[in-house]
Design a protein around this motif. Structure first.
Motif, mmCIF file in Angstrom:
data_model
loop_
_atom_site.group_PDB
_atom_site.id
_atom_site.type_symbol
_atom_site.label_atom_id
_atom_site.label_comp_id
_atom_site.label_asym_id
_atom_site.label_seq_id
_atom_site.Cartn_x
_atom_site.Cartn_y
_atom_site.Cartn_z
ATOM 1 N N LEU A 240 37.565 31.737 -40.923
ATOM 2 C CA LEU A 240 36.702 32.702 -40.950
ATOM 3 C C LEU A 240 35.386 32.035 -41.521
ATOM 4 O O LEU A 240 35.739 31.671 -42.594
ATOM 5 N N THR A 241 34.465 31.512 -40.592
ATOM 6 C CA THR A 241 33.420 30.890 -41.295
ATOM 7 C C THR A 241 32.202 31.596 -41.729
ATOM 8 O O THR A 241 31.203 30.914 -42.504
ATOM 9 N N ALA A 242 32.033 32.958 -41.337
ATOM 10 C CA ALA A 242 30.868 33.761 -42.056
ATOM 11 C C ALA A 242 31.351 35.184 -42.161
ATOM 12 O O ALA A 242 32.433 35.522 -41.557
ATOM 13 N N THR A 243 30.570 36.038 -42.619
ATOM 14 C CA THR A 243 30.749 37.487 -42.647
ATOM 15 C C THR A 243 31.328 38.025 -41.173
ATOM 16 O O THR A 243 32.040 38.934 -41.101
ATOM 17 N N ASP A 244 30.616 37.525 -40.129
ATOM 18 C CA ASP A 244 30.788 38.112 -38.856
ATOM 19 C C ASP A 244 31.486 37.143 -37.867
ATOM 20 O O ASP A 244 31.278 37.351 -36.529
ATOM 21 N N THR A 245 31.931 36.013 -38.329
ATOM 22 C CA THR A 245 32.371 34.775 -37.328
ATOM 23 C C THR A 245 33.781 34.329 -37.677
ATOM 24 O O THR A 245 34.017 33.941 -38.825
ATOM 25 N N VAL A 246 34.756 34.321 -36.434
ATOM 26 C CA VAL A 246 35.818 33.422 -36.692
ATOM 27 C C VAL A 246 35.822 32.514 -35.691
ATOM 28 O O VAL A 246 35.337 32.733 -34.643
ATOM 29 N N ILE A 247 36.300 31.178 -36.002
ATOM 30 C CA ILE A 247 36.534 30.195 -35.179
ATOM 31 C C ILE A 247 37.797 29.748 -35.034
ATOM 32 O O ILE A 247 38.549 29.555 -36.060
ATOM 33 N N PHE A 248 38.329 29.177 -33.981
ATOM 34 C CA PHE A 248 39.604 28.659 -33.616
ATOM 35 C C PHE A 248 39.523 27.108 -32.918
ATOM 36 O O PHE A 248 38.733 27.035 -31.793
ATOM 37 N N TYR A 249 40.335 26.374 -33.537
ATOM 38 C CA TYR A 249 40.077 24.967 -33.379
ATOM 39 C C TYR A 249 41.181 24.279 -32.703
ATOM 40 O O TYR A 249 42.504 24.492 -33.048
ATOM 41 N N ARG A 250 41.106 23.239 -32.045
ATOM 42 C CA ARG A 250 42.174 22.373 -31.337
ATOM 43 C C ARG A 250 41.360 21.022 -32.073
ATOM 44 O O ARG A 250 40.272 20.771 -32.150
ATOM 45 N N HIS A 251 42.489 19.773 -31.754
ATOM 46 C CA HIS A 251 41.946 18.504 -32.136
ATOM 47 C C HIS A 251 40.650 17.996 -31.549
ATOM 48 O O HIS A 251 39.997 17.507 -31.869
ATOM 49 N N ALA A 252 40.969 18.339 -30.347
ATOM 50 C CA ALA A 252 40.283 17.903 -29.213
ATOM 51 C C ALA A 252 40.121 18.740 -27.758
ATOM 52 O O ALA A 252 40.802 19.493 -27.590
ATOM 53 N N THR A 253 39.262 18.229 -26.933
ATOM 54 C CA THR A 253 39.190 18.818 -25.738
ATOM 55 C C THR A 253 40.373 18.320 -24.730
ATOM 56 O O THR A 253 40.752 17.307 -25.121
ATOM 57 N N GLY A 254 40.590 18.982 -23.845
ATOM 58 C CA GLY A 254 41.671 18.768 -22.859
ATOM 59 C C GLY A 254 41.941 19.718 -21.822
ATOM 60 O O GLY A 254 41.175 20.649 -21.807
ATOM 61 N N THR A 255 42.753 19.157 -20.845
ATOM 62 C CA THR A 255 43.000 20.361 -19.590
ATOM 63 C C THR A 255 44.064 21.117 -20.067
ATOM 64 O O THR A 255 45.039 21.068 -19.187
ATOM 65 N N TYR A 256 43.729 21.882 -21.074
ATOM 66 C CA TYR A 256 45.129 22.905 -21.546
ATOM 67 C C TYR A 256 44.393 24.023 -22.326
ATOM 68 O O TYR A 256 43.282 23.702 -22.630
ATOM 69 N N THR A 257 45.097 25.078 -22.443
ATOM 70 C CA THR A 257 44.497 26.507 -22.765
ATOM 71 C C THR A 257 45.391 26.699 -24.014
ATOM 72 O O THR A 257 46.710 26.668 -23.914
ATOM 73 N N ASN A 258 44.747 27.737 -24.827
ATOM 74 C CA ASN A 258 45.678 28.284 -25.714
ATOM 75 C C ASN A 258 45.075 29.793 -25.868
ATOM 76 O O ASN A 258 43.801 30.148 -25.824
#
Length: 729
Positions: free
Chosen positions: A263-281
């Protein structure tokens, strides 16, 4: 022959007191408290599923009171010896009130390590349903539709899963839980081609309508070619908001399976992977915002760079910015990204636990080389400590039929006093100091108790009735008083004579005629005092008895401390005094030819009882009968209510009042309110002669004694002793 009879009447006055107050119906009141998060507790720790075993049990240090009021968070890790999905992916559940059970899909020769956080609350903050859903080989989802109905807007799903897959992978046991309607939960994973089943343990946590918790949920996709994804939420207060997330992975790999949530701000959530790639979550998240003055959430992120020996446990200590009050009042939620694309699982997973109130420890088994680099996102969710309560000040007041009090009964606060009369109504205004933690509005139920301190003290009473602190009701000897105008629970009206406490802010609360009571008029912040106003009455309490009072929580738990105890003594015996104008009177010589009257005797009576007083008359007579008794002849002139006539035996009295004295009026009993030759008969048991219904001063009853004889009445001396008694009503 004319009989000559001398009559002597001896009058004895005895004084005794009886006072009382009519019982009143008990009033029942339900006080509804807001959810109090201070009652919640946590229990966390670390365990291992030993080598060659597929499960492990943990015995809780403190038994769970109600498993429907508890939930469990689980994380697992280990070295590359448990890289198979069935070796290191662990599910956990509450087996019973004392046992947690953790399971993996296999029983390999290497241990898997588990940390857990049990959260239990006690005041209907939430209700939990739990179970297990199997996602069969070749399937990506399964659902269960047998939940008891929940409000999906107030519910979240917590999951942990294990798998039967022996391959070095995590993707088939990374699962999410979602409520598709009020009775159905959907379990999903992102891989359908697996030849192994997944077993997902779920807990559906439904927060109560009164909990003050709000829930937001959504599902987002971290797409191929992206290292993060952002979602916008309705604004929340981050300092009291927990972000929970779980995810699926469609590809095998360390970085492909590790997702960080923030939760990075009152109205924002961010979800991370270590790097870009040809895969999804695919990520399912729940934003859980707690009410003000309740749960506190600290959050941050940190990085980790490879160091040490690979395959050896590495502990990373992180200082908690604001120390938590106790490790049993908080839990951790940690997610992370990791570098590396291989399949040396579970070295992309961390376990977490508190080691003190100022430190959290994260552990994994992948430390060397730059491929161990990670970003870690942590949250500390802390429940507030119960505030410390102190009974801090009080003052007694006259009653008033309003939310205002009457005149102060003492010159200063925190002083004892004595009631003026039996049955008196009175008021108690009392302060309760709240310690460092705030008491949210309607945050706690309390009740008032009293005790007869007897030979002891208010703190340690001894030998009174009641001998232990007892709830005040409308039927106890010191009882709640039902005033006609104000209603129980109305906001009190403050007075300049109210008690104070060390200059603290006073938060006015309510007027009370019944238990229980709340701080319904507003939050009492730490360092402030709440003030309540109790309407009370002496409800036939013994005279001259000292009673003490205290506030306790509604379950009987005593406050943290009692700086003062309100103390009051019931009125002493109501003052009653009687006097008579003569202790003897005489008829002289009686003749059958007339009716004789003795010299009148006047009784003067004073009583302070608000209920008035009563004058009774009792005759001694002789041989068990009332009348004039001739002992030498064993003869009696009976006393009966009658009209006397000359030549016929008879004896009795008449009574009347004078205009003297003040206060209430005395009423003569109809038996004795006679005139002329009519008399009232006496009795060997006490009969009411006169009475008042209010206090009186120097009121008079004038008694005339009359007698008549017949020609055959035995001669001799006749005498009688009459006892007049005055008592308080």
């Amino acid at each position: 022959m004319t009989a000559i009879k001398k009559i002597f009447i001896f009058l004895f006055v005895f004084i005794w007191i009886f006072s009382g107050h009519a019982p009143i119906q008990q009033k029942i009141r339900e006080a509804q408290a807001a959810v109090n998060w201070t009652e919640c507790r946590t229990e966390g720790g670390e365990t291992a599923i030993p080598a060659s075993q597929s499960s492990a049990n943990v015995t809780l240090a403190t038994a769970i009171s109600d498993v429907s009021q508890a939930f469990l968070l689980v994380d697992s890790s280990g070295n590359s010896g448990v890289s198979g999905g069935n070796d290191h992916m662990v599910s956990g559940y509450i087996a019973n009130i004392t046992t947690l059970t953790f399971e993996r899909g296999g029983a390999v020769a290497t241990a898997a390590y588990v940390t857990y956080s049990l959260v239990e609350c006690f005041n209907d903050e939430f209700e939990v349903q739990r179970g297990e859903i199997t996602i069969s080989a070749g399937s990506s989802s399964n659902s269960y539709g047998g939940l008891a109905v929940v409000d999906t807007n107030r519910s979240m799903v917590v999951v942990s899963a294990r798998t039967a897959d022996t391959a070095a992978a995590e993707d088939d046991s990374l699962t999410t839980g979602e409520l598709t309607d009020s009775t159905t939960i959907l379990a999903e994973r992102d891989i359908s081609a697996s030849t192994a089943a997944t077993y997902m343990r779920y807990e559906v946590i439904e927060f109560s309508a009164g909990s003050g918790v709000s829930i937001q949920t959504n599902e987002v996709s971290l797409a191929s070619g992206s290292a993060n994804v952002t979602d916008t939420i309705t604004p929340v207060a981050p300092s009291r908001t927990w972000l929970y997330c779980s995810w699926g992975a469609a590809f095998v790999g360390l970085r492909q399976s590790a997702v960080g949530c923030e939760l990075t701000a009152t109205d924002t959530v961010i979800f991370y992977r270590h790097a870009t790639g040809t895969y999804t979550n695919r990520i399912r998240y729940y934003v859980v915002e707690f009410p003000q003055n309740g749960v506190v959430v600290q959050r941050s992120s940190t990085t980790h760079s490879g160091t040490g020996s690979d395959g050896v446990r590495y502990d990373k200590d992180i200082t908690i910015p604001n120390a938590i009050s106790a490790t049993t009042k908080a839990f951790l939620f940690v997610t992370n990204t990791t570098q590396g694309t291989g399949a040396a699982f579970p070295r992309n997973k961390w376990i977490e636990q508190f080691t003190s109130t100022t430190n959290m420890r994260l552990s994994n088994w992948r430390a060397n080389t730059s491929n161990a680099n990670a970003n870690i996102y942590w949250q500390v969710i802390e429940f507030p400590q119960p505030p410390a309560f102190d009974q801090s000040a009080y003052r007694w007041f006259e009653n008033n039929n309003a939310t205002q009090i009457g005149t102060a009964m003492t010159a200063s606060q925190d002083a004892t006093t004595t009631l003026a009369s039996a049955g008196q109504q009175f008021r108690l205004r009392i302060l309760m100091h709240v310690g460092t933690s705030d008491l949210p509005s309607s945050g706690e139920n309390f009740k008032l108790q009293y005790v007869d301190k007897g030979m002891g003290t208010c703190a340690v009473p001894s030998g009174g009735t009641p001998s232990v602190y007892t709830d005040v009701t409308t039927g106890t000897t010191i009882a709640f008083n039902d005033n006609a105008t104000p209603a129980d629970g109305d906001a009190l009206t403050a007075s300049s004579t109210d008690p104070t406490h060390s200059g603290h802010t006073i938060v006015n609360q309510t007027y009370e005629e019944a238990n229980n009571f709340l701080n319904s008029q507003g939050t009492i912040q730490g360092g402030q005092d709440g003030k309540w106003d109790f309407a009370l009455i002496d409800n036939s309490a013994p005279v001259g008895t000292t009673y003490c009072f205290r506030i306790v929580e509604s379950d009987g738990t005593e406050l943290s401390s009692y700086s003062v105890y309100p103390e009051i003594t019931t009125a002493a015996s109501a003052s009653v005094s009687c006097s008579v104008s003569a202790t003897t009177t005489s008829f002289g010589t009686l003749s059958a030819g007339g009716i004789s009257t003795a010299t009148n005797v006047t009784s003067t009576m004073t009583c302070g009882s608000a209920a008035g007083c009563t004058l009774t008359v009792q005759d001694s007579g002789g041989s068990g009968n009332p009348g004039l008794w001739n002992a030498s002849a064993s003869d009696i002139i009976l006393s009966e209510t009658a009209t006397l006539s000359a030549g016929t035996e008879g004896y009795g009295i008449q009574a009347a009042t004078s205009s003297g004295g003040s206060g209430g009026l005395l009423a003569i009993s109809p038996v004795y309110a006679k005139s002329g030759n009519d008399v009232g008969g006496l009795s060997t048991t006490p009969l009411v002669l006169a009475s008042s219904t209010a206090a009186i001063t120097d009121r008079e009853v004038i008694v005339a004694h009359k007698a008549a004889i017949s020609p055959i009445t035995a001669s001799g001396s006749y005498a009688d002793t009459i006892t007049y008694s005055c008592v308080g009503n």
